[in-house]
Design a protein around this motif. Structure first.
Motif, PDB file in Angstrom:
ATOM      1  N   GLY A  57       9.422  -7.275  -1.898  1.00  0.00           N
ATOM      2  CA  GLY A  57       8.916  -6.590  -0.707  1.00  0.00           C
ATOM      3  C   GLY A  57       8.633  -5.121  -0.986  1.00  0.00           C
ATOM      4  O   GLY A  57       7.633  -4.567  -0.510  1.00  0.00           O
ATOM      5  N   TRP A  58       9.505  -4.512  -1.751  1.00  0.00           N
ATOM      6  CA  TRP A  58       9.312  -3.116  -2.146  1.00  0.00           C
ATOM      7  C   TRP A  58       8.024  -2.969  -2.974  1.00  0.00           C
ATOM      8  O   TRP A  58       7.207  -2.078  -2.718  1.00  0.00           O
ATOM      9  N   ALA A  59       7.857  -3.853  -3.929  1.00  0.00           N
ATOM     10  CA  ALA A  59       6.692  -3.781  -4.810  1.00  0.00           C
ATOM     11  C   ALA A  59       5.391  -4.054  -4.044  1.00  0.00           C
ATOM     12  O   ALA A  59       4.352  -3.457  -4.334  1.00  0.00           O
ATOM     13  N   ALA A  60       5.454  -4.942  -3.054  1.00  0.00           N
ATOM     14  CA  ALA A  60       4.248  -5.235  -2.260  1.00  0.00           C
ATOM     15  C   ALA A  60       3.769  -3.970  -1.553  1.00  0.00           C
ATOM     16  O   ALA A  60       2.574  -3.656  -1.522  1.00  0.00           O
ATOM     17  N   ASP A  61       4.726  -3.215  -0.991  1.00  0.00           N
ATOM     18  CA  ASP A  61       4.388  -1.928  -0.359  1.00  0.00           C
ATOM     19  C   ASP A  61       3.730  -0.987  -1.370  1.00  0.00           C
ATOM     20  O   ASP A  61       2.737  -0.334  -1.079  1.00  0.00           O
ATOM     21  N   LYS A  62       4.330  -0.903  -2.555  1.00  0.00           N
ATOM     22  CA  LYS A  62       3.813   0.012  -3.586  1.00  0.00           C
ATOM     23  C   LYS A  62       2.396  -0.387  -3.994  1.00  0.00           C
ATOM     24  O   LYS A  62       1.536   0.470  -4.202  1.00  0.00           O
ATOM     25  N   CYS A  63       2.164  -1.683  -4.102  1.00  0.00           N
ATOM     26  CA  CYS A  63       0.825  -2.168  -4.460  1.00  0.00           C
ATOM     27  C   CYS A  63      -0.187  -1.740  -3.388  1.00  0.00           C
ATOM     28  O   CYS A  63      -1.294  -1.293  -3.707  1.00  0.00           O
ATOM     29  N   ALA A  64       0.210  -1.863  -2.132  1.00  0.00           N
ATOM     30  CA  ALA A  64      -0.686  -1.467  -1.039  1.00  0.00           C
ATOM     31  C   ALA A  64      -0.975   0.030  -1.116  1.00  0.00           C
ATOM     32  O   ALA A  64      -2.116   0.466  -0.906  1.00  0.00           O
ATOM     33  N   GLU A  65       0.046   0.806  -1.450  1.00  0.00           N
ATOM     34  CA  GLU A  65      -0.155   2.255  -1.557  1.00  0.00           C
ATOM     35  C   GLU A  65      -1.088   2.601  -2.712  1.00  0.00           C
ATOM     36  O   GLU A  65      -1.924   3.511  -2.593  1.00  0.00           O
ATOM     37  N   ILE A  66      -0.955   1.893  -3.822  1.00  0.00           N
ATOM     38  CA  ILE A  66      -1.856   2.121  -4.962  1.00  0.00           C
ATOM     39  C   ILE A  66      -3.302   1.854  -4.532  1.00  0.00           C
ATOM     40  O   ILE A  66      -4.215   2.630  -4.832  1.00  0.00           O
ATOM     41  N   LEU A  67      -3.506   0.763  -3.811  1.00  0.00           N
ATOM     42  CA  LEU A  67      -4.866   0.409  -3.383  1.00  0.00           C
ATOM     43  C   LEU A  67      -5.416   1.438  -2.396  1.00  0.00           C
ATOM     44  O   LEU A  67      -6.597   1.787  -2.445  1.00  0.00           O
ATOM     45  N   GLN A  68      -4.555   1.949  -1.522  1.00  0.00           N
ATOM     46  CA  GLN A  68      -4.998   2.995  -0.595  1.00  0.00           C
ATOM     47  C   GLN A  68      -5.421   4.245  -1.361  1.00  0.00           C
ATOM     48  O   GLN A  68      -6.409   4.886  -1.016  1.00  0.00           O
ATOM     49  N   ALA A  69      -4.671   4.558  -2.413  1.00  0.00           N
ATOM     50  CA  ALA A  69      -4.997   5.739  -3.211  1.00  0.00           C
ATOM     51  C   ALA A  69      -6.339   5.590  -3.920  1.00  0.00           C
ATOM     52  O   ALA A  69      -6.969   6.581  -4.293  1.00  0.00           O
ATOM     53  N   HIS A  70      -6.785   4.371  -4.094  1.00  0.00           N
ATOM     54  CA  HIS A  70      -8.091   4.124  -4.715  1.00  0.00           C
ATOM     55  C   HIS A  70      -9.160   3.825  -3.670  1.00  0.00           C
ATOM     56  O   HIS A  70     -10.213   3.265  -3.994  1.00  0.00           O
ATOM     57  N   GLY A  71      -8.886   4.161  -2.433  1.00  0.00           N
ATOM     58  CA  GLY A  71      -9.904   4.042  -1.389  1.00  0.00           C
ATOM     59  C   GLY A  71      -9.835   2.773  -0.566  1.00  0.00           C
ATOM     60  O   GLY A  71     -10.649   2.581   0.341  1.00  0.00           O
ATOM     61  N   GLY A  72      -8.894   1.891  -0.867  1.00  0.00           N
ATOM     62  CA  GLY A  72      -8.776   0.645  -0.100  1.00  0.00           C
ATOM     63  C   GLY A  72      -8.393   0.927   1.344  1.00  0.00           C
ATOM     64  O   GLY A  72      -7.565   1.794   1.621  1.00  0.00           O
ATOM     65  N   ARG A  73      -9.011   0.219   2.256  1.00  0.00           N
ATOM     66  CA  ARG A  73      -8.719   0.446   3.686  1.00  0.00           C
ATOM     67  C   ARG A  73      -8.138  -0.798   4.354  1.00  0.00           C
ATOM     68  O   ARG A  73      -7.289  -0.691   5.217  1.00  0.00           O
ATOM     69  N   HIS A  74      -8.652  -1.944   3.990  1.00  0.00           N
ATOM     70  CA  HIS A  74      -8.176  -3.194   4.576  1.00  0.00           C
ATOM     71  C   HIS A  74      -7.483  -3.977   3.458  1.00  0.00           C
ATOM     72  O   HIS A  74      -8.140  -4.483   2.553  1.00  0.00           O
ATOM     73  N   ILE A  75      -6.154  -4.039   3.549  1.00  0.00           N
ATOM     74  CA  ILE A  75      -5.389  -4.499   2.386  1.00  0.00           C
ATOM     75  C   ILE A  75      -4.376  -5.574   2.779  1.00  0.00           C
ATOM     76  O   ILE A  75      -3.661  -5.433   3.767  1.00  0.00           O
ATOM     77  N   LEU A  76      -4.366  -6.639   1.977  1.00  0.00           N
ATOM     78  CA  LEU A  76      -3.322  -7.664   2.079  1.00  0.00           C
ATOM     79  C   LEU A  76      -2.745  -7.860   0.688  1.00  0.00           C
ATOM     80  O   LEU A  76      -3.483  -8.120  -0.262  1.00  0.00           O
ATOM     81  N   VAL A  77      -1.434  -7.690   0.576  1.00  0.00           N
ATOM     82  CA  VAL A  77      -0.746  -7.973  -0.688  1.00  0.00           C
ATOM     83  C   VAL A  77       0.257  -9.082  -0.384  1.00  0.00           C
ATOM     84  O   VAL A  77       1.138  -8.901   0.453  1.00  0.00           O
ATOM     85  N   ASN A  78       0.089 -10.226  -1.026  1.00  0.00           N
ATOM     86  CA  ASN A  78       1.005 -11.346  -0.805  1.00  0.00           C
ATOM     87  C   ASN A  78       1.820 -11.565  -2.069  1.00  0.00           C
ATOM     88  O   ASN A  78       1.344 -12.137  -3.038  1.00  0.00           O
ATOM     89  N   ALA A  79       3.049 -11.053  -2.053  1.00  0.00           N
ATOM     90  CA  ALA A  79       3.945 -11.201  -3.201  1.00  0.00           C
ATOM     91  C   ALA A  79       4.768 -12.461  -2.983  1.00  0.00           C
ATOM     92  O   ALA A  79       5.911 -12.399  -2.545  1.00  0.00           O
ATOM     93  N   ALA A  80       4.156 -13.586  -3.250  1.00  0.00           N
ATOM     94  CA  ALA A  80       4.839 -14.875  -3.127  1.00  0.00           C
ATOM     95  C   ALA A  80       5.524 -15.055  -1.779  1.00  0.00           C
ATOM     96  O   ALA A  80       6.665 -15.468  -1.687  1.00  0.00           O
ATOM     97  N   GLY A  81       4.813 -14.723  -0.720  1.00  0.00           N
ATOM     98  CA  GLY A  81       5.358 -14.958   0.611  1.00  0.00           C
ATOM     99  C   GLY A  81       5.918 -13.725   1.297  1.00  0.00           C
ATOM    100  O   GLY A  81       6.227 -13.772   2.481  1.00  0.00           O
ATOM    101  N   ASP A  82       6.071 -12.634   0.554  1.00  0.00           N
ATOM    102  CA  ASP A  82       6.416 -11.344   1.158  1.00  0.00           C
ATOM    103  C   ASP A  82       5.132 -10.528   1.181  1.00  0.00           C
ATOM    104  O   ASP A  82       4.559 -10.245   0.128  1.00  0.00           O
ATOM    105  N   LEU A  83       4.697 -10.145   2.394  1.00  0.00           N
ATOM    106  CA  LEU A  83       3.380  -9.517   2.487  1.00  0.00           C
ATOM    107  C   LEU A  83       3.445  -8.072   2.953  1.00  0.00           C
ATOM    108  O   LEU A  83       4.251  -7.724   3.810  1.00  0.00           O
TER     109      LEU A  83
END
Lengths: 163, 255
Positions: free
Chosen positions: B108-134
């Motif tokens: 769950g922690w890593a899923a948040d971090k992944c979303a933050e990385i994508l936001q830093a690269h301009g991502g606006r609409h983001i879904l990260v599914n870490a094996a059921g933790d989103l």
């Protein structure tokens, strides 16, 4: 990221809206398909196009046959083999009278690490494809599963079937 | 609207990422996905309990102390402390055989971090599914309209189905259940397999805490919903299916 949750007041689209039905139109169903009956290949058939959401954000246009000729689409259609990086995914659909009645994985990642995940993922994907009950679902919590290879192979199978 | 998806095989499972943006082109999103992939592999190297040379494995063997580790390991450690205290000990990464095991929180922690990385690269609409933790950001853009992401909860009695859907624009959702990998959650109070709940879902702003608290609820069952009376968790929602099939929930103020 400390933004609060925003949970919408109502579901959008509703869970029942699996299909969006466009205006019926006359279409020439002359495209070849392996198991269409010979008569179907030449007849002008009354049909309508529906958008079926097979998984996540992927919609496939499915032409629903309205004539008896089109209903003769029967058979098994295998999709392309898709390499998802840790194994291959290949989908097969069984079509009865123009309706998908069964979806199977001919191939799924089966390596030591991938197997438990495949065993878990495939039932969900089959369910979603068949019932499209989760038409509005973008992800599933509590389940680890994949979609990309599945969808790609499935679309190939649908094309092959002429659906 | 540029949009890309990717599946990354890591942590013994699959990480699925969907990112879209009206602000940047596909190449920027691809770079973001590459960074997410790098990060997820890095997380495996640092936090895996299956890799004997990972930082966490060394912590477990007491070869190193938490003081000597990197900021991110300390961050996860501190989140584990917070989750343990908030849950009254029902989530306790120190009460497992072999020593400190943050696995119940890292995804769950890593899923948040992944979303933050994508936001830093301009991502606006983001879904990260870490094996059921989103982790979810910015809703999803469909047919010209931004809508919340729609997330299904898997049915613990029939994992081919979903039993409930939640609409989430920004936040995290985690579900713990007895259906996956068998009954894998131990009650830290007794050391026995937890039988409190069949399935527990937590929604909230912090992915690590949703992951940990979903695990805690498996131990506590319906009674665990009381955890969410804690003022610190006022933004969190919880939904539990207990072992008799009854459901209990405590939905946050924004739901």
């Amino acid at each position: 990221m400390k933004k609060g949750l925003l949970i919408s007041a109502g579901t959008i689209g509703g869970l029942g809206s699996v299909f969006f039905i466009n205006n019926p139109s006359f279409a020439d169903s002359s495209s070849p398909s392996p198991t269409k009956s010979p008569s179907a290949s030449t007849s002008r058939t009354f049909e309508t196009t529906v958008k079926a959401r097979v998984k996540s954000k992927v919609w496939v246009n499915v032409r629903v046959p309205m004539s008896s000729a089109q209903k003769n689409i029967n058979g098994k259609f295998a999709g392309t083999v898709v390499d998802v990086g840790y194994g291959n995914v290949q989908v097969m659909i069984v079509v009865t009278s123009g309706v998908i009645t069964e979806v199977k994985a001919l191939q799924a990642p089966g390596g030591k690490r991938s197997r438990p995940y495949s065993e878990y993922a495939l039932p969900i994907l089959v369910q979603e494809t068949l019932q499209a009950q989760s038409a509005k679902i973008d992800g599933v919590s509590g389940a680890s599963y994949t979609s990309w290879g599945w969808t790609t192979s499935l679309q190939a199978a649908l094309t092959k079937a002429g659906l | 609207m540029a949009r890309l998806t990717r599946e990354i095989e890591v942590w013994g499972t699959v990480l699925y990422v969907d990112v879209a943006s009206p602000d940047v082109d596909e190449s920027a999103l691809k770079t973001g996905l590459d960074r997410v992939q790098d990060f997820s592999l890095h997380v495996d190297e640092v936090f895996s309990t299956y890799k004997s040379e990972s930082v966490v494995s060394k912590l477990r063997r007491k070869e190193i102390s938490i003081e000597s580790t990197s900021d991110e390991v300390k961050e996860v450690w501190n989140l584990c402390v917070a989750a343990r205290d908030m849950s009254g000990g029902a989530f306790n990464p120190w009460a497992v055989a072999g020593g400190f095991d943050p696995s119940g929180l890292v995804k769950g922690w890593a899923a948040d971090k992944c979303a933050e990385i994508l936001q830093a690269h301009g991502g606006r609409h983001i879904l990260v599914n870490a094996a059921g933790d989103l982790a979810l950001r910015g809703g999803t853009f469909v047919d010209g309209v931004v809508q919340p992401w729609s997330i299904g909860i898997v049915n613990p009695d029939n994992r081919q189905e979903t039993v409930r859907h939640f609409q989430i624009s920004d936040g995290a959702i985690a579900t713990s259940g007895t259906y996956e990998k068998g009954a894998h959650i131990l009650d830290p109070h007794s050391g026995m397999i937890a039988i409190g709940a069949k399935s527990a879902t937590v929604i909230g702003p912090n992915g690590a805490l949703t992951d940990a608290l979903a695990t805690a609820l498996m131990v506590e069952g319906r009674d665990g919903a009381a955890i969410f009376g804690n003022p610190e968790l006022s933004e969190y929602s919880v939904w539990v299916i207990d072992r008799y099939g009854d459901v209990a929930w405590s939905l946050g103020p924004l739901s």
